[in-house]
Write a protein that holds these residues in place. Structure first.
Motif, PDB file in Angstrom:
ATOM      1  N   LEU A 140       0.797  -1.304  -0.098  1.00 46.81           N
ATOM      2  CA  LEU A 140       0.063   0.006   0.040  1.00 46.81           C
ATOM      3  C   LEU A 140       0.844   1.228  -0.028  1.00 46.81           C
ATOM      4  N   GLY A 141       2.152   1.073   0.099  1.00 44.49           N
ATOM      5  CA  GLY A 141       2.992   2.150   0.063  1.00 44.49           C
ATOM      6  C   GLY A 141       2.920   3.100  -1.046  1.00 44.49           C
ATOM      7  N   ALA A 142       2.820   2.586  -2.357  1.00 39.24           N
ATOM      8  CA  ALA A 142       2.779   3.307  -3.518  1.00 39.24           C
ATOM      9  C   ALA A 142       1.483   4.168  -3.704  1.00 39.24           C
ATOM     10  N   ALA A 143       0.475   3.625  -2.806  1.00 37.65           N
ATOM     11  CA  ALA A 143      -0.758   4.488  -2.690  1.00 37.65           C
ATOM     12  C   ALA A 143      -0.729   5.735  -1.868  1.00 37.65           C
ATOM     13  N   GLY A 144       0.707   5.940  -1.310  1.00 39.61           N
ATOM     14  CA  GLY A 144       0.637   7.018  -0.240  1.00 39.61           C
ATOM     15  C   GLY A 144       0.514   6.691   1.039  1.00 39.61           C
ATOM     16  N   ILE A 145       0.481   5.529   1.400  1.00 33.46           N
ATOM     17  CA  ILE A 145       0.210   4.885   2.883  1.00 33.46           C
ATOM     18  C   ILE A 145       1.753   5.021   3.495  1.00 33.46           C
ATOM     19  N   ALA A 146       2.066   5.644   4.316  1.00 33.95           N
ATOM     20  CA  ALA A 146       3.414   5.548   4.999  1.00 33.95           C
ATOM     21  C   ALA A 146       3.363   5.693   6.526  1.00 33.95           C
ATOM     22  N   PRO A 147       4.287   5.557   7.353  1.00 39.00           N
ATOM     23  CA  PRO A 147       4.496   5.528   8.720  1.00 39.00           C
ATOM     24  C   PRO A 147       4.036   7.012   9.146  1.00 39.00           C
ATOM     25  N   ASN A 148       2.989   7.421  10.374  1.00 31.97           N
ATOM     26  CA  ASN A 148       2.463   8.343  10.727  1.00 31.97           C
ATOM     27  C   ASN A 148       1.357   9.066  10.031  1.00 31.97           C
ATOM     28  N   LYS A 149       1.160   8.321   8.857  1.00 33.42           N
ATOM     29  CA  LYS A 149      -0.138   9.074   7.936  1.00 33.42           C
ATOM     30  C   LYS A 149      -1.152   8.591   9.044  1.00 33.42           C
ATOM     31  N   GLN A 150      -2.168   9.618   8.815  1.00 35.13           N
ATOM     32  CA  GLN A 150      -3.620   9.062   9.520  1.00 35.13           C
ATOM     33  C   GLN A 150      -4.538   8.514   8.402  1.00 35.13           C
ATOM     34  N   LEU A 151      -5.133   7.417   8.731  1.00 35.45           N
ATOM     35  CA  LEU A 151      -6.372   6.883   7.913  1.00 35.45           C
ATOM     36  C   LEU A 151      -7.777   6.891   8.617  1.00 35.45           C
ATOM     37  N   VAL A 169      -9.265  -5.550  10.312  1.00 32.76           N
ATOM     38  CA  VAL A 169     -10.337  -4.902   9.441  1.00 32.76           C
ATOM     39  C   VAL A 169      -9.788  -5.058   8.061  1.00 32.76           C
ATOM     40  N   ASP A 170     -10.919  -5.896   7.258  1.00 33.40           N
ATOM     41  CA  ASP A 170     -10.881  -5.964   5.925  1.00 33.40           C
ATOM     42  C   ASP A 170     -11.382  -4.826   5.261  1.00 33.40           C
ATOM     43  N   ALA A 171     -10.469  -4.109   4.710  1.00 35.57           N
ATOM     44  CA  ALA A 171     -11.026  -2.584   4.293  1.00 35.57           C
ATOM     45  C   ALA A 171     -11.726  -2.547   2.969  1.00 35.57           C
ATOM     46  N   SER A 172     -12.698  -2.020   2.677  1.00 34.90           N
ATOM     47  CA  SER A 172     -13.340  -1.793   1.623  1.00 34.90           C
ATOM     48  C   SER A 172     -12.961  -0.384   0.959  1.00 34.90           C
ATOM     49  N   ARG A 173     -12.799   0.677   1.993  1.00 31.95           N
ATOM     50  CA  ARG A 173     -12.621   2.004   1.483  1.00 31.95           C
ATOM     51  C   ARG A 173     -11.454   2.513   2.537  1.00 31.95           C
ATOM     52  N   ILE A 174     -10.347   3.324   2.109  1.00 32.51           N
ATOM     53  CA  ILE A 174      -9.448   3.910   2.741  1.00 32.51           C
ATOM     54  C   ILE A 174      -9.293   5.287   2.290  1.00 32.51           C
ATOM     55  N   TYR A 175      -9.408   6.150   3.620  1.00 35.24           N
ATOM     56  CA  TYR A 175      -9.338   7.822   3.316  1.00 35.24           C
ATOM     57  C   TYR A 175      -7.844   8.061   3.722  1.00 35.24           C
ATOM     58  N   VAL A 176      -6.831   8.647   3.004  1.00 32.01           N
ATOM     59  CA  VAL A 176      -5.704   8.852   3.583  1.00 32.01           C
ATOM     60  C   VAL A 176      -5.979  10.529   4.063  1.00 32.01           C
ATOM     61  N   MET A 177      -5.636  11.026   5.229  1.00 31.57           N
ATOM     62  CA  MET A 177      -5.956  12.197   5.687  1.00 31.57           C
ATOM     63  C   MET A 177      -4.704  13.291   5.315  1.00 31.57           C
ATOM     64  N   PRO A 178      -5.097  14.427   4.574  1.00 27.05           N
ATOM     65  CA  PRO A 178      -4.265  15.242   4.091  1.00 27.05           C
ATOM     66  C   PRO A 178      -3.087  15.718   5.324  1.00 27.05           C
TER      67      PRO A 178
END
Length: 178
Positions: A140-151, A169-178
């Motif tokens: 999921l790193g290529a999608a902008g998910i990284a340590p300390n990011k809030q989701l 949690v089997d995710a169906s939607r993920i929101y990466v907080m700005p």
């Protein structure tokens, strides 16, 4: 005659070794898992409503029921799977090591300065699964998910078989907080 037999034997051994090397090379390459695609609608552009924090989710989640949870990527040194769609989500109340007066940690998001039982109590696993119920073979790193990011993650709760202390949690939607 002996030297001819010896030469033919050596030549045959070389051909066999070369043939084996050629035959095993493609198999070694195919042993690597092929990357899979993430679902097209996995990443939300707006935050899913009704999110609870990780601690509350751990206390109230029911196996197989929908859940929306918010947290920070962390709780371990490598919280984002490199070749699987798995991430560790920590409660925002779990102190990171950069908040410690004796900050010397290269990976502050792992909260290694906190007691292990507190880290366990304040983290969950989030995964994106395929039709077979297993995590998709891509990071999921290529999608902008990284340590300390809030989701904020919407999905289905999976608790331990005996109603245990675990929550995935089997995710169906993920929101990466700005």
């Amino acid at each position: 005659m002996r030297s001819l037999i010896f030469a033919v034997s050596v030549l045959a051994a070389v051909v066999i070794v070369i043939g084996c090397e050629r035959e095993t090379a493609p198999q070694a390459a195919s042993a690597q898992p092929a990357a899979e695609s993430l679902p097209a609608n996995l990443f939300a552009t707006t935050q899913p409503a009704g999110a609870v924090d990780v601690v509350t989710a751990r206390q109230s989640a029911k196996d197989g029921e929908p859940i929306v949870v918010k947290g920070r990527v962390g709780g371990q040194k490598e919280p984002v799977g490199a070749n699987r769609a798995i991430v560790t989500l920590a409660d925002v109340s779990l102190r990171t090591c950069d908040k410690s007066p004796m900050y010397t940690c290269e990976t502050p998001w792992d909260s290694c300065c906190e007691p292990k039982d507190e880290i366990v109590a304040k983290t969950i696993s989030v995964r994106v699964v395929g039709a077979d119920g297993r995590p998709i073979k891509t990071g999921l790193g290529a999608a902008g998910i990284a340590p300390n990011k809030q989701l904020v993650v919407a999905g289905t709760a999976r608790t331990g078989a005996a109603g245990g202390d675990t929550l995935v949690v089997d995710a169906s939607r993920i929101y990466v907080m700005p």
